[in-house]
Scaffold this active site. Structure first.
Site, mmCIF file in Angstrom:
data_model
loop_
_atom_site.group_PDB
_atom_site.id
_atom_site.type_symbol
_atom_site.label_atom_id
_atom_site.label_comp_id
_atom_site.label_asym_id
_atom_site.label_seq_id
_atom_site.Cartn_x
_atom_site.Cartn_y
_atom_site.Cartn_z
ATOM 1 N N TYR A 19 0.838 -1.206 0.000
ATOM 2 C CA TYR A 19 0.000 0.000 0.000
ATOM 3 C C TYR A 19 0.874 1.258 0.000
ATOM 4 O O TYR A 19 0.733 2.128 -0.854
ATOM 5 C CB TYR A 19 -0.895 -0.031 1.233
ATOM 6 C CG TYR A 19 -1.871 1.117 1.361
ATOM 7 C CD1 TYR A 19 -2.938 1.254 0.462
ATOM 8 C CD2 TYR A 19 -1.761 2.043 2.399
ATOM 9 C CE1 TYR A 19 -3.852 2.298 0.604
ATOM 10 C CE2 TYR A 19 -2.683 3.076 2.545
ATOM 11 C CZ TYR A 19 -3.726 3.203 1.645
ATOM 12 O OH TYR A 19 -4.637 4.224 1.787
ATOM 13 N N ASP A 20 1.797 1.313 0.979
ATOM 14 C CA ASP A 20 2.591 2.534 1.161
ATOM 15 C C ASP A 20 3.379 2.878 -0.100
ATOM 16 O O ASP A 20 3.392 4.029 -0.555
ATOM 17 C CB ASP A 20 3.587 2.362 2.320
ATOM 18 C CG ASP A 20 2.909 2.077 3.647
ATOM 19 O OD1 ASP A 20 1.696 1.815 3.648
ATOM 20 O OD2 ASP A 20 3.586 2.096 4.689
ATOM 21 N N VAL A 59 -10.023 0.298 12.485
ATOM 22 C CA VAL A 59 -10.256 0.298 13.923
ATOM 23 C C VAL A 59 -11.676 0.734 14.302
ATOM 24 O O VAL A 59 -12.300 0.106 15.168
ATOM 25 C CB VAL A 59 -9.152 1.119 14.652
ATOM 26 C CG1 VAL A 59 -9.209 2.604 14.325
ATOM 27 C CG2 VAL A 59 -9.216 0.886 16.142
ATOM 28 N N PHE A 89 -14.196 -1.769 16.228
ATOM 29 C CA PHE A 89 -14.644 -1.476 17.597
ATOM 30 C C PHE A 89 -16.175 -1.349 17.648
ATOM 31 O O PHE A 89 -16.812 -1.803 18.596
ATOM 32 C CB PHE A 89 -13.983 -0.190 18.117
ATOM 33 C CG PHE A 89 -12.528 -0.341 18.511
ATOM 34 C CD1 PHE A 89 -11.913 -1.587 18.561
ATOM 35 C CD2 PHE A 89 -11.764 0.785 18.864
ATOM 36 C CE1 PHE A 89 -10.566 -1.728 18.933
ATOM 37 C CE2 PHE A 89 -10.434 0.657 19.245
ATOM 38 C CZ PHE A 89 -9.823 -0.602 19.279
ATOM 39 N N TYR A 114 -4.827 -3.638 19.714
ATOM 40 C CA TYR A 114 -3.562 -4.264 19.326
ATOM 41 C C TYR A 114 -2.399 -3.577 20.037
ATOM 42 O O TYR A 114 -2.361 -2.349 20.127
ATOM 43 C CB TYR A 114 -3.364 -4.201 17.809
ATOM 44 C CG TYR A 114 -4.474 -4.853 17.008
ATOM 45 C CD1 TYR A 114 -5.273 -5.866 17.558
ATOM 46 C CD2 TYR A 114 -4.733 -4.468 15.694
ATOM 47 C CE1 TYR A 114 -6.291 -6.475 16.823
ATOM 48 C CE2 TYR A 114 -5.760 -5.067 14.951
ATOM 49 C CZ TYR A 114 -6.524 -6.060 15.519
ATOM 50 O OH TYR A 114 -7.537 -6.646 14.798
ATOM 51 N N ASP A 146 -0.221 -2.352 23.220
ATOM 52 C CA ASP A 146 -0.716 -1.864 24.518
ATOM 53 C C ASP A 146 -1.688 -0.694 24.332
ATOM 54 O O ASP A 146 -2.144 -0.098 25.313
ATOM 55 C CB ASP A 146 0.456 -1.477 25.442
ATOM 56 C CG ASP A 146 1.287 -0.320 24.875
ATOM 57 O OD1 ASP A 146 0.904 0.237 23.811
ATOM 58 O OD2 ASP A 146 2.326 0.027 25.472
ATOM 59 N N THR A 171 -0.938 6.085 18.462
ATOM 60 C CA THR A 171 -1.943 7.140 18.284
ATOM 61 C C THR A 171 -2.410 7.247 16.829
ATOM 62 O O THR A 171 -1.685 6.885 15.902
ATOM 63 C CB THR A 171 -1.395 8.516 18.702
ATOM 64 O OG1 THR A 171 -0.330 8.889 17.804
ATOM 65 C CG2 THR A 171 -0.886 8.508 20.134
ATOM 66 N N PRO A 188 2.296 1.964 12.560
ATOM 67 C CA PRO A 188 2.863 3.255 12.970
ATOM 68 C C PRO A 188 2.532 3.590 14.432
ATOM 69 O O PRO A 188 1.395 3.415 14.869
ATOM 70 C CB PRO A 188 2.194 4.243 12.012
ATOM 71 C CG PRO A 188 1.867 3.426 10.806
ATOM 72 C CD PRO A 188 1.488 2.070 11.347
ATOM 73 N N ARG A 247 0.519 9.167 14.765
ATOM 74 C CA ARG A 247 0.096 9.796 13.510
ATOM 75 C C ARG A 247 -0.804 10.993 13.814
ATOM 76 O O ARG A 247 -1.803 10.867 14.521
ATOM 77 C CB ARG A 247 -0.661 8.799 12.644
ATOM 78 C CG ARG A 247 -1.049 9.403 11.310
ATOM 79 C CD ARG A 247 -1.797 8.436 10.450
ATOM 80 N NE ARG A 247 -0.984 7.319 10.018
ATOM 81 C CZ ARG A 247 -1.509 6.145 9.646
ATOM 82 N NH1 ARG A 247 -2.796 5.944 9.713
ATOM 83 N NH2 ARG A 247 -0.709 5.185 9.234
#
Ligand code: NAD
Ligand code: UDP
Length: 326
Positions: free
Chosen positions: A149-150, A191, A195, A208, A210, A214, A280, A283
């Site tokens: 993707y990147d 996410v 959720f 995922y 801890d 961000t 990452p 972000r």
């Protein structure tokens, strides 16, 4: 005056379909091209009887019949976007970000149309500069699992700049930061849908690592407003170079999980699972450039955006539940 006409690749996707709505709202006729790899006809169902809208089911890596169309704008949004989707469709992601981008740019060049490319904050990889400014070149693993993707997006940016420099195509590159809202596929693995799915079904939310990594979440109406402003801009200082469009309010993923639990009123708990490779750690967009060039900044903060999305996610969860039982 002649009606302006836009081609949106990926027009049946989450962002592409909202963009079609926005362009129709601005008086464009719109052609949406999509092969439905990760999008859905449900996203454009409401446009079916609009005579100014046309849907073409097609892989945009191959030349289209667009030559016969009189186009004023080509907006290239086709590409899997969720890490789960692009892991599953790695080769397709590389193809649409290379062949697809060339085809879309050729279409723009032949029609004398303006061109916009949907780029991403992933171009910054796991960023060593925080918040991310457009001048930062990024920290991307070119061979890791996210590279399909990147690197496809970084390549797309390079081709777009080349068509601007060598063929004088009037181009724009928007670097989109985590955007959410109605019409996201409930099972695309990102996410917020994950959720929401878990909270609305009373399952534990899977954070995922801890949860200290961000992200900065932008509500879809703000994102589309920024994209349309950039698309419509002219004579901008460095307007052909990338512009970040995203919400700069930053949350840890753990905070995000707690906000979803609060919005849904769920009794779900949080459980921790392994962090995917190259995820990452931080972000957040620096949006000074968008503010200065476009007078744009987001209005909807995460709590309100989650509330605005709740009804959609409730319905999506109920429909998916029915599918699973059938
Ligand atoms: P999405 O998966 O909902 O939409 C992508 C659409 O592209 C889908 O409808 C899919 O079927 C279509 N598509 C994929 N390959 C195709 C091909 N070869 N030919 C035709 N259609 C094809 O994802 P989204 O979130 O709406 O993302 C749209 C664009 O915005 C993508 O280019 C993505 O990289 C970019 N983007 C999105 C975000 C975000 O947070 N939503 C962030 C950064 C960048
Ligand atoms: N994430 C998570 N639980 C999930 C899905 C995602 O903790 O069920 C994390 C993921 O590891 C990443 C962040 O949430 O740190 C955002 O993930 P997403 O897939 O939405 O997009 P990304 O920003 O990584 O492209």
């Amino acid at each position: 005056m002649k009606t302006r006409r836009a081609l949106v690749t990926g027009g049946a996707g989450f962002l592409g379909s909202h963009l079609c709505d926005g362009l129709l709202g601005e008086g464009y006729r719109v052609v949406a091209a999509d092969n439905l790899l990760t999008g859905s006809l449900g996203n454009i169902e409401h446009l079916r009887n609009d005579s100014r809208f046309e849907f073409v089911q097609k892989d945009v890596c191959y030349p289209g019949e667009w030559g016969t169309l009189d186009l004023d704008y080509v907006l290239h949004f086709a590409s899997p976007a969720s890490p789960v989707d692009y892991a599953e469709h790695g080769i397709e992601t590389l193809r649409v970000g290379s062949y697809g981008t060339f085809e879309a740019l050729e279409t723009a060049r032949r029609s004398g149309a303006k061109f916009m490319m949907a780029s991403t904050s992933e171009c910054y990889g796991d960023p060593a500069v925080h918040p991310q400014t457009e001048t930062y070149w990024g920290n991307v693993n070119p061979i890791g699992p996210r590279s399909v993707y990147d690197e496809a997006k970084r390549f797309s940016e390079a081709v777009t700049m080349a068509y601007h420099r060598y063929h004088q195509v009037d181009t724009r590159i928007v670097r989109i930061f985590n955007t959410y809202g109605p019409r996201m596929q409930i099972n695309d693995g990102r996410v917020i849908p994950n959720f929401m799915w878990q909270a609305l079904r009373g399952e534990n939310l899977t954070v995922y690592g801890d949860g200290s990594q961000t992200r900065s979440f932008c509500y879809v109406s703000d994102e589309v407003d920024g994209i349309l402003r950039l698309a419509g801009s002219s004579g901008l200082e460095s307007g052909h170079e990338p512009v970040n469009i995203g919400n700069p309010t930053e949350f840890t993923i753990l905070d995000c999980a707690r906000k979803v639990i609060a919005t849904t009123g769920s009794r779900s708990q949080i459980k921790f699972e392994g962090l995917p490779q190259d995820d990452p750690k931080q972000r957040r967009p620096d949006i000074s450039k968008a503010k200065r060039l476009l007078g744009w900044e987001p209005k909807v903060e995460l709590e309100s955006g989650l509330k605005l999305s709740l009804e959609y996610f409730r319905r999506a969860v109920a429909e998916k539940g029915k599918e699973k039982r059938a």
